[in-house]
Design a protein around this motif. Structure first.
Motif, short mmCIF file in Angstrom:
data_model
loop_
_atom_site.label_atom_id
_atom_site.label_comp_id
_atom_site.label_asym_id
_atom_site.label_seq_id
_atom_site.Cartn_x
_atom_site.Cartn_y
_atom_site.Cartn_z
N ASP A 1 0.81 -1.22 0.00
CA ASP A 1 0.00 0.00 0.00
C ASP A 1 0.84 1.27 0.00
OD1 ASP A 1 -2.30 -1.48 -0.05
OD2 ASP A 1 -2.74 -1.30 2.09
N ASP A 2 2.02 1.21 0.62
CA ASP A 2 2.86 2.41 0.68
C ASP A 2 3.26 2.90 -0.70
OD1 ASP A 2 2.78 2.65 3.38
OD2 ASP A 2 4.74 1.76 3.77
N LEU A 3 3.25 2.01 -1.66
CA LEU A 3 3.64 2.38 -3.03
C LEU A 3 2.65 3.33 -3.67
CD1 LEU A 3 5.96 1.66 -4.94
CD2 LEU A 3 4.63 -0.27 -5.76
N TYR A 4 1.44 3.45 -3.10
CA TYR A 4 0.38 4.23 -3.72
C TYR A 4 -0.02 5.44 -2.86
CZ TYR A 4 0.40 -0.27 -5.99
OH TYR A 4 0.81 -1.40 -6.63
N ARG A 5 0.96 5.98 -2.14
CA ARG A 5 0.70 7.15 -1.31
C ARG A 5 0.86 8.44 -2.13
NH1 ARG A 5 3.43 7.59 4.11
NH2 ARG A 5 1.50 8.74 4.49
N ARG A 6 0.40 9.54 -1.56
CA ARG A 6 0.43 10.82 -2.26
C ARG A 6 1.86 11.28 -2.49
NH1 ARG A 6 -4.14 15.16 -0.73
NH2 ARG A 6 -3.20 15.94 -2.67
N GLY A 7 2.02 12.11 -3.52
CA GLY A 7 3.34 12.62 -3.87
C GLY A 7 4.03 13.38 -2.76
N LEU A 8 3.24 14.00 -1.87
CA LEU A 8 3.80 14.73 -0.74
C LEU A 8 4.74 13.87 0.08
CD1 LEU A 8 3.72 17.17 1.31
CD2 LEU A 8 1.76 16.04 2.37
N TYR A 9 4.45 12.56 0.12
CA TYR A 9 5.20 11.67 1.00
C TYR A 9 6.33 10.93 0.28
CZ TYR A 9 1.01 12.52 3.79
OH TYR A 9 -0.01 13.14 4.47
N SER A 10 6.63 11.32 -0.94
CA SER A 10 7.74 10.68 -1.66
C SER A 10 9.06 10.98 -0.95
CB SER A 10 7.83 11.21 -3.10
OG SER A 10 6.71 10.80 -3.84
N PHE A 11 9.92 9.99 -0.89
CA PHE A 11 11.22 10.15 -0.24
C PHE A 11 12.09 11.11 -1.06
CE2 PHE A 11 15.43 9.22 1.22
CZ PHE A 11 15.29 8.77 2.53
N ILE A 12 12.58 12.16 -0.40
CA ILE A 12 13.40 13.16 -1.07
C ILE A 12 14.85 13.01 -0.62
CG2 ILE A 12 13.77 15.62 -1.52
CD1 ILE A 12 11.09 14.67 -2.53
N LYS A 13 15.66 12.46 -1.48
CA LYS A 13 17.11 12.43 -1.23
C LYS A 13 17.72 13.64 -1.92
CE LYS A 13 21.29 9.66 -1.63
NZ LYS A 13 21.99 8.55 -2.28
N LEU A 14 18.41 14.47 -1.16
CA LEU A 14 18.84 15.76 -1.69
C LEU A 14 19.77 15.65 -2.88
CD1 LEU A 14 19.30 17.82 1.59
CD2 LEU A 14 17.74 18.32 -0.28
N THR A 15 20.66 14.66 -2.88
CA THR A 15 21.57 14.53 -4.02
C THR A 15 20.92 13.81 -5.20
OG1 THR A 15 22.47 12.49 -3.07
CG2 THR A 15 23.65 14.55 -2.60
N SER A 16 19.73 13.25 -4.99
CA SER A 16 19.06 12.55 -6.08
C SER A 16 17.55 12.52 -5.84
CB SER A 16 19.59 11.11 -6.19
OG SER A 16 19.00 10.45 -7.28
N PRO A 17 16.87 13.68 -6.01
CA PRO A 17 15.42 13.72 -5.80
C PRO A 17 14.71 12.83 -6.81
CG PRO A 17 16.38 15.94 -5.89
CD PRO A 17 17.43 14.99 -6.37
N PRO A 18 13.44 12.48 -6.56
CA PRO A 18 12.70 11.62 -7.49
C PRO A 18 12.74 12.16 -8.91
CG PRO A 18 11.44 11.93 -5.47
CD PRO A 18 12.62 12.85 -5.39
#
Length: 787
Positions: free
Chosen positions: A633-650
């Motif tokens: 289910d976590d795969l279908y969460r809102r974009g707000l909750y996407s993991f943001i890695k600073l050196t490689s954002p989504p």
């Protein structure tokens, strides 16, 4: 007599009428289509009263301040044109000549240099590649002739409520916003567009308030509700939705430079997400904006501060943090304070204070001393450039920090949605008991201290009244949200307006200084700012005002007159058409397909992503050297909750201009590239959503092909399709069924995209064909556009 009468008509009367009509036509055309507020090519169109802020300052700032402005190190000839007293002074290089002599352009050195034929004397200098046109020179001449009166920069004057303007079309006006907007339209001979139809309006307001498309049930209910306040009732429901806070938080994530990693070379994982959940919570419970800011700037310094207030102060610790051994501790600690100062000044005050880090600001009245006085407020936090203890203890947060326990989550901090019972660490602000000294840093270099300074605020905005406010972050927070502060309310109103209308009332959302744009509707901006404060900094009230206005409810149809007079829609005679932000494109796809996981808050998730991206941007150390995608289910969460890695954002988000979160951003770029089309065509989440939506429609076995297409169309585009659209998509559906019947392997491969398992097996040919049709709908320009 009959002959003479006919000849008279043919030779005299008819030509005269034609000439009259021709002249009248030209006059009408010029009146309606050539009525820009001022002509830059016709000096005869100079305004009756030349205004310093709106006519003169933009010219001086753009063409003169670099050499004759606030920066003393770059000032030429000792002449300063940004201050009245300095501009009136004697010129150093011209005996007996003053820069400006009020009322006498022929005695004013500035004007004489502008019109000089001598290339050595002419200003701006030829080598600067700057020049003034005839209109601008005449404007300055008239301003001097009228007394050369200076005014404080418009944004640094306290906002005031002007009386509502009188307009002709009073029936169109639904609230105060409309009176100000319509006044501008009528002045430019524009008329408002017709009201948007109910389907378009519903999709628009759902998107703007929740970031999600309306459901079929919402559409049917709204279309069936013919009561006069049907729209207002829908607005109330949307403002009460948990999704409202998520939509509002998205903007604040950009402002706060929120991310799930530390940045720099090692770029390891950190747990700042409970602060993000607090932002969602604060917007949903409608925390007054004054408190929202106070808690984030200095929640840890409030008397008897609650854990929630301390958590809010994590805003100041969202900056990048190094974990690389061997760095110079003080260099990075200073960098963190610089980041806080710049984030505060840009995100909350809307000024380019960072330009004064190394020298006096070239265009605005901020000295380098002013910069480090503001810096001093953030310079007393006991954090370190390299926090060895946190790194040694493997904590995903740096000191100072707080820990949020299961007991906390059962009490005051219920909004912190942790899937397990473990304690979460999170970096927050803190204050050293002994005051750290602050110095002006020569050239902005950490180890080049100059004169010592004390915490204070720029006098040009609002001097710090030390009888009311202490010289610490809490004093700064209270100064920030005081009614006397001319910027804070204006800035937030403009940020919200920009997010809803696609452009701010001040287009340069992050720069309210001399180099920024002038407000298109200054009286409206000030009225809303004052009203916002008068209503207790009530964010939901402000948003309700905006979305219930007639201005907001217009259709996006572009008239010929609007295209001629106002192609950029500056005067808002129609609704804007703006592409959805990256996160909302994802949300729209997931919600319309039925895949969306509506869980609010919790740790960030890792969506589908091409292989190898993290590996090539990582140092090879730490816990984020390899990308491990989430599942279920976590795969279908809102974009707000996407993991943001600073050196490689989504990467898919970056393609659609999402902020990379390495610094404060108040407005996103909007680009249009082929990569965006490729993402919509090939992103696994779009293809998976197409598969799931088509499967759910096929479960309804009584539907005809046209009915299936109609359901999909309404869920994705949120309107009833036209007959031609139905026939075109039906033909495509049949074509795809024929293709997949001949190539079942292709159908199988197409249906294997994505991890979601639909519980019931369906006819593979029909499923793949309808999936293709749905995928086509997701790739329509209208789908990713807010109309």
């Amino acid at each position: 007599m009959r002959f003479r009468s006919t000849e008279f008509k043919r030779k005299i009367l008819i030509p005269a009428i034609l000439i009259f009509l021709f002249i009248a036509g030209i006059t009408i055309y010029n009146y309606y289509f050539k009525t820009e507020s001022l002509s830059e090519t016709n000096p005869g169109s100079l305004p009756d009263k030349v205004d310093f802020n709106y006519h003169i300052r933009p010219i001086l700032s753009d063409r003169c301040y670099a050499c004759h402005g606030p920066d003393a190190n770059k000032r030429e000839a000792g002449l300063r044109l940004d201050l009245e007293k300095e501009a009136y002074a004697l010129l150093k290089d011209t005996k007996g000549m003053h820069g400006i002599v009020p009322g006498k352009p022929d005695k004013s050195g500035v004007y004489l240099r502008l019109i000089s034929e001598d290339p050595e004397m002419r200003m701006p200098p030829v080598k600067s590649n700057l020049s003034l046109n005839e209109y601008e020179i005449k404007l300055i001449e008239k301003w001097i002739r009228q007394g050369a009166r200076y005014e404080k920069h418009w944004a640094f004057l306290p906002p005031k409520k002007s009386p509502l303007p009188q307009v002709n079309d009073r029936e169109w006006v639904k609230n105060e916003i409309d009176a100000f907007v319509l006044e501008k339209m009528e002045a430019h001979h524009l008329t408002p567009s017709e009201m948007a139809n109910k389907e378009n309006l519903l999709r628009r307001v759902c998107t703007d308030l929740t970031g999600l498309p309306p459901t079929l049930e919402q559409m049917d209910h709204f279309l069936a509700d013919n009561t006069p306040d049907a729209y207002e009732k829908m607005v109330s429901k949307l403002l009460a939705s948990p999704a409202y806070g998520e939509k509002m938080a998205l903007h604040w994530m950009d402002v706060s430079r929120y991310a799930d990693s530390y940045g720099y070379q090692d770029d390891q994982w950190r747990t700042q997400w409970p602060w993000r959940d607090w932002v969602v919570h604060a917007f949903n419970k409608n925390l007054p904006y004054s408190q929202f800011l106070t808690w984030q700037i200095a929640g840890d310094m409030l008397p008897n501060a609650s854990k929630e207030q301390v958590l809010a102060s994590a805003f100041g610790r969202n900056h990048k943090i190094t974990e690389e051994q061997g760095v110079i501790d003080e260099e990075y600690r200073v960098n963190y304070v610089l980041d806080r100062t710049n984030t505060y000044s840009k995100g909350i005050l809307g000024i380019t204070m960072e330009c004064a880090q190394c020298h006096d600001h070239k265009f605005d009245p901020f000295s380098q001393k002013n910069y480090y006085q503001l810096f001093a407020f953030f310079n007393n936090t006991p954090d370190q450039g390299l926090d060895i203890k946190s790194s040694r203890d493997s904590k995903p947060a740096k000191y100072p920090l707080i820990e949020i326990s299961q007991k906390d989550r059962e009490g005051l901090l219920k909004f912190v949605n942790n899937p397990d019972t473990s304690t979460v660490s999170i970096s927050v602000m803190g204050e050293k008991p002994d005051l750290r000294k602050t110095f002006i840093l020569n050239r902005g270099v950490y180890d080049a201290p100059g004169h010592e300074v004390s915490p204070s605020t720029p006098e040009s905005i609002l001097p710090l009244d030390t009888t009311k406010y202490p010289r610490n972050r809490l004093g700064l927070a209270r100064w920030t949200v005081s009614r006397e502060n001319p910027l804070t309310a204006r800035i937030f109103v403009n940020q919200l307006w920009s997010r809803i209308f696609g452009r701010g009332l001040v287009e340069s959302v992050g720069d309210f200084g001399s180099q920024g744009s002038l407000p298109s509707h200054p009286e409206l901006l000030d009225w809303l700012a004052v009203d916002f404060m008068e209503k207790g900094w009530n964010v939901k009230h402000l948003i309700r005002q905006i979305v219930t206005s007639a201005t907001y409810r217009q259709s996006a149809n572009l008239s010929k007159r609007g295209r001629e007079i106002d192609p950029d829609n500056k005067f808002m005679a129609r609704a804007p058409r703006v592409r959805l932000p990256a996160e909302l494109i994802r949300d729209h796809v997931l919600s319309s397909s039925g895949l969306l996981n509506k869980k609010v808050g919790g740790p960030s998730f890792k969506p589908y992503q091409p292989d190898g991206i993290w590996e090539v941007t990582s140092s090879g150390r730490g816990n984020l050297k390899r990308y491990v995608q989430d599942h279920g289910d976590d795969l279908y969460r809102r974009g707000l909750y996407s993991f943001i890695k600073l050196t490689s954002p989504p990467p898919n988000m970056l393609v659609f201009d999402a902020s990379n979160r390495d610094q404060c951003e108040v407005v996103r770029m909007r680009t249009n590239t082929p990569l965006q089309a490729l993402v919509m065509m090939n992103d696994p989440i779009v293809l998976e959503a197409s598969r799931v939506l088509s499967a759910s429609i096929l479960q309804q076995t009584t539907l005809s092909d046209e009915d299936k297409i109609n359901v999909a169309f309404r869920r994705i585009l949120c309107r009833t399709p036209e007959p031609k659209e139905i026939s075109t998509l039906a033909a495509h559906y049949q074509k795809e069924k024929d293709r997949y019947k001949k190539h079942p392997v292709d159908a199988r491969d197409f249906l294997n995209i994505g991890e979601f398992i639909y519980p019931k097996r369906l006819n593979m040919t029909e499923h793949a064909a309808l999936m293709s049709v749905v995928h086509t709908m997701y790739n329509l320009e209208e789908t990713v556009t807010r109309n």
